[in-house]
Design a protein around this motif. Structure first.
Motif, PDB file in Angstrom:
ATOM      1  N   HIS A  66       0.886  -1.213  -0.090  1.00 37.33           N
ATOM      2  CA  HIS A  66       0.073   0.145  -0.029  1.00 37.33           C
ATOM      3  C   HIS A  66       1.148   1.373  -0.030  1.00 37.33           C
ATOM      4  CE1 HIS A  66      -2.876  -3.166   1.348  1.00 37.33           C
ATOM      5  NE2 HIS A  66      -3.960  -2.141   0.598  1.00 37.33           N
ATOM      6  N   LEU A  67       2.114   1.281  -0.712  1.00 35.97           N
ATOM      7  CA  LEU A  67       2.866   2.329  -0.760  1.00 35.97           C
ATOM      8  C   LEU A  67       2.381   3.197  -1.977  1.00 35.97           C
ATOM      9  CD1 LEU A  67       5.498   3.961  -0.477  1.00 35.97           C
ATOM     10  CD2 LEU A  67       6.430   2.476  -2.287  1.00 35.97           C
ATOM     11  N   PHE A  68       1.970   2.835  -3.045  1.00 36.61           N
ATOM     12  CA  PHE A  68       1.775   3.474  -4.099  1.00 36.61           C
ATOM     13  C   PHE A  68       0.257   4.478  -3.808  1.00 36.61           C
ATOM     14  CE2 PHE A  68       4.305   0.261  -6.056  1.00 36.61           C
ATOM     15  CZ  PHE A  68       5.041   1.023  -6.622  1.00 36.61           C
ATOM     16  N   SER A  69      -0.713   3.912  -2.987  1.00 30.90           N
ATOM     17  CA  SER A  69      -1.854   4.497  -2.961  1.00 30.90           C
ATOM     18  C   SER A  69      -1.831   5.611  -1.967  1.00 30.90           C
ATOM     19  CB  SER A  69      -2.904   3.628  -2.291  1.00 30.90           C
ATOM     20  OG  SER A  69      -2.414   2.832  -1.266  1.00 30.90           O
ATOM     21  N   ASN A  70      -0.826   5.267  -1.014  1.00 33.57           N
ATOM     22  CA  ASN A  70      -0.715   6.556   0.206  1.00 33.57           C
ATOM     23  C   ASN A  70       0.283   7.675  -0.680  1.00 33.57           C
ATOM     24  OD1 ASN A  70      -1.494   5.820   3.069  1.00 33.57           O
ATOM     25  ND2 ASN A  70      -0.827   3.703   2.046  1.00 33.57           N
ATOM     26  N   LEU A  71       1.300   7.379  -1.675  1.00 35.67           N
ATOM     27  CA  LEU A  71       2.049   8.113  -2.160  1.00 35.67           C
ATOM     28  C   LEU A  71       1.386   9.107  -3.156  1.00 35.67           C
ATOM     29  CD1 LEU A  71       5.176   8.751  -2.414  1.00 35.67           C
ATOM     30  CD2 LEU A  71       5.282   7.421  -4.343  1.00 35.67           C
ATOM     31  N   LYS A  72       0.366   8.401  -3.953  1.00 38.75           N
ATOM     32  CA  LYS A  72      -0.368   9.270  -4.756  1.00 38.75           C
ATOM     33  C   LYS A  72      -1.051  10.515  -4.364  1.00 38.75           C
ATOM     34  CE  LYS A  72      -3.018   7.960  -9.111  1.00 38.75           C
ATOM     35  NZ  LYS A  72      -3.579   6.725  -9.707  1.00 38.75           N
ATOM     36  N   ASP A 120      -1.833  -3.755  -2.875  1.00 38.21           N
ATOM     37  CA  ASP A 120      -2.460  -2.307  -2.999  1.00 38.21           C
ATOM     38  C   ASP A 120      -3.635  -2.395  -3.512  1.00 38.21           C
ATOM     39  OD1 ASP A 120      -2.559   0.509  -3.062  1.00 38.21           O
ATOM     40  OD2 ASP A 120      -0.396   0.597  -3.206  1.00 38.21           O
ATOM     41  N   GLU A 121      -4.528  -1.240  -3.595  1.00 41.30           N
ATOM     42  CA  GLU A 121      -5.848  -1.059  -4.341  1.00 41.30           C
ATOM     43  C   GLU A 121      -5.838  -1.937  -5.596  1.00 41.30           C
ATOM     44  OE1 GLU A 121      -6.913   2.646  -4.075  1.00 41.30           O
ATOM     45  OE2 GLU A 121      -6.726   2.927  -1.920  1.00 41.30           O
ATOM     46  N   SER A 122      -6.780  -2.326  -6.237  1.00 44.38           N
ATOM     47  CA  SER A 122      -6.849  -2.963  -7.613  1.00 44.38           C
ATOM     48  C   SER A 122      -6.411  -1.987  -8.507  1.00 44.38           C
ATOM     49  CB  SER A 122      -8.477  -3.580  -7.472  1.00 44.38           C
ATOM     50  OG  SER A 122      -8.438  -4.536  -6.631  1.00 44.38           O
ATOM     51  N   SER A 123      -7.123  -0.603  -8.429  1.00 43.29           N
ATOM     52  CA  SER A 123      -6.847   0.268  -9.496  1.00 43.29           C
ATOM     53  C   SER A 123      -5.424   0.570  -9.510  1.00 43.29           C
ATOM     54  CB  SER A 123      -7.834   1.488  -9.164  1.00 43.29           C
ATOM     55  OG  SER A 123      -7.629   2.096  -7.850  1.00 43.29           O
ATOM     56  N   ILE A 124      -4.593   0.595  -8.429  1.00 42.09           N
ATOM     57  CA  ILE A 124      -3.389   1.050  -8.234  1.00 42.09           C
ATOM     58  C   ILE A 124      -2.525  -0.346  -8.914  1.00 42.09           C
ATOM     59  CG2 ILE A 124      -1.160   1.201  -6.808  1.00 42.09           C
ATOM     60  CD1 ILE A 124      -2.975   3.544  -6.699  1.00 42.09           C
ATOM     61  N   SER A 137      -6.701 -10.011  -7.783  1.00 44.20           N
ATOM     62  CA  SER A 137      -7.494  -8.958  -7.192  1.00 44.20           C
ATOM     63  C   SER A 137      -8.778  -9.569  -6.703  1.00 44.20           C
ATOM     64  CB  SER A 137      -7.872  -7.947  -8.188  1.00 44.20           C
ATOM     65  OG  SER A 137      -6.818  -6.735  -8.512  1.00 44.20           O
ATOM     66  N   LYS A 138      -9.200  -8.743  -5.349  1.00 50.24           N
ATOM     67  CA  LYS A 138     -10.425  -9.230  -4.731  1.00 50.24           C
ATOM     68  C   LYS A 138     -10.847  -8.351  -3.755  1.00 50.24           C
ATOM     69  CE  LYS A 138     -12.212 -13.192  -1.758  1.00 50.24           C
ATOM     70  NZ  LYS A 138     -12.135 -14.392  -1.262  1.00 50.24           N
ATOM     71  N   ASN A 139     -12.050  -7.999  -3.892  1.00 54.02           N
ATOM     72  CA  ASN A 139     -12.742  -7.018  -2.883  1.00 54.02           C
ATOM     73  C   ASN A 139     -11.948  -5.625  -3.095  1.00 54.02           C
ATOM     74  OD1 ASN A 139     -14.658  -8.754  -2.110  1.00 54.02           O
ATOM     75  ND2 ASN A 139     -13.346  -9.470  -0.403  1.00 54.02           N
ATOM     76  N   GLN A 140     -11.687  -5.019  -4.188  1.00 50.13           N
ATOM     77  CA  GLN A 140     -10.823  -3.640  -4.601  1.00 50.13           C
ATOM     78  C   GLN A 140      -9.479  -3.779  -3.824  1.00 50.13           C
ATOM     79  OE1 GLN A 140     -12.534  -1.574  -6.267  1.00 50.13           O
ATOM     80  NE2 GLN A 140     -13.970  -3.242  -6.584  1.00 50.13           N
ATOM     81  N   GLU A 141      -9.033  -4.976  -3.593  1.00 49.36           N
ATOM     82  CA  GLU A 141      -7.530  -5.227  -3.228  1.00 49.36           C
ATOM     83  C   GLU A 141      -6.703  -6.037  -4.073  1.00 49.36           C
ATOM     84  OE1 GLU A 141      -5.675  -3.650  -0.305  1.00 49.36           O
ATOM     85  OE2 GLU A 141      -7.235  -2.226  -0.351  1.00 49.36           O
ATOM     86  N   GLY A 142      -5.659  -5.888  -4.241  1.00 47.18           N
ATOM     87  CA  GLY A 142      -4.745  -6.575  -5.245  1.00 47.18           C
ATOM     88  C   GLY A 142      -3.389  -6.850  -4.990  1.00 47.18           C
ATOM     89  N   MET A 143      -2.648  -7.587  -5.623  1.00 48.57           N
ATOM     90  CA  MET A 143      -1.226  -8.132  -5.446  1.00 48.57           C
ATOM     91  C   MET A 143      -0.763  -8.374  -6.869  1.00 48.57           C
ATOM     92  SD  MET A 143       0.463 -11.138  -3.483  1.00 48.57           S
ATOM     93  CE  MET A 143       0.054 -10.634  -1.907  1.00 48.57           C
TER      94      MET A 143
END
Length: 239
Positions: free
Chosen positions: A160-166, A192-196, A216-222
């Motif tokens: 969850h680095l990118f979503s916080n950094l954005k 992070d989030e699926s969109s990220i 991706s599942k429930n708006q979370e992804g890897m």
């Protein structure tokens, strides 16, 4: 002696002062006791974490510390070690780009590698906890370049680095920095989030990385990806 309002933990863009901080004297104050001996200190909450304090994830600080370790222990054993196609025997050094308590590094303590834990400068200051565990750590702002040589690390981990950094800066310069820091054949793990995840995947494909796994599942992804040896055949000439 330093003034009482001088923060001894301040380390990012803070001018040096020609003074010394006072030695802690209170029993539950950090630095008043030696930490628990290695390796137990890695999994033991520091004595100065008080239950009246709220942890990063909302629980009392000692419980938050333990829950974070158990979370990473389960995730690493269930997914990271066998589910991402990573040959961990070839991994010598790792960077956890958003380390929080250092739980990810703590789980890897028995492996023949070392982990650099990065505490983001816009996040709560958990670096003292990482040090208390006997782990490596550093402060950094990922809106800036990281101070290291190119092709330094075998594996980078971004939770969850990118979503916080954005919220503060664009992520494409960070992708370029990741490409610089990671060795050819090195691995990147992103949670992070699926969109990220989709956005990061597009950037990596443009750099000819191999995408090993996305989920991706429930708006979370890897995402798990490997840097290749590709380099452009020609470069734009400077005018």
């Amino acid at each position: 002696m330093c003034k009482t309002n001088d923060d001894p933990n301040a380390a990012w863009y803070v001018p040096l002062q020609s003074c010394m901080h006072r030695v802690p004297t209170e029993e539950n104050e950090r630095g008043s006791k030696w930490p628990v001996a290695w390796p137990n200190r890695v999994t033991t909450a520091p004595y100065w974490l008080d239950r009246s304090q709220t942890g990063i994830y909302g629980k009392p600080a000692p419980d938050d510390f333990t829950a974070d370790y158990e979370h990473w222990k389960k995730l690493v054993q269930k997914t990271y070690l066998n589910g991402l196609g990573i040959s961990w025997t070839n991994v010598r050094n790792v960077m956890d780009m958003r380390a929080v308590y250092g739980g990810f590094a703590a789980v890897l303590k028995d492996m023949k590698l070392w982990v650099m834990n990065v505490v983001n400068i816009d996040a709560p200051d958990t670096l003292p906890i990482i040090y208390e565990r006997g782990l490596f750590g550093i402060y950094h702002d990922w809106c800036e370049s990281f101070s290291t040589y190119p092709r330094t690390y075998d594996l980078l981990h971004a939770d969850h680095l990118f979503s916080n950094l954005k919220k503060r800066c664009q992520i494409d310069p960070l992708i370029v920095e990741i490409d610089r820091v990671l060795r050819p054949g090195g691995k990147l793990i992103v949670r992070d989030e699926s969109s990220i995840i989709d956005e990061v995947e597009k950037f990596l494909r443009s750099l000819h990385w191999e995408i090993r796994m996305t989920f991706s599942k429930n708006q979370e992804g890897m995402l798990s990806a490997e840097k290749t040896t590709w380099r452009p055949n020609s470069y734009a000439s400077s005018s």
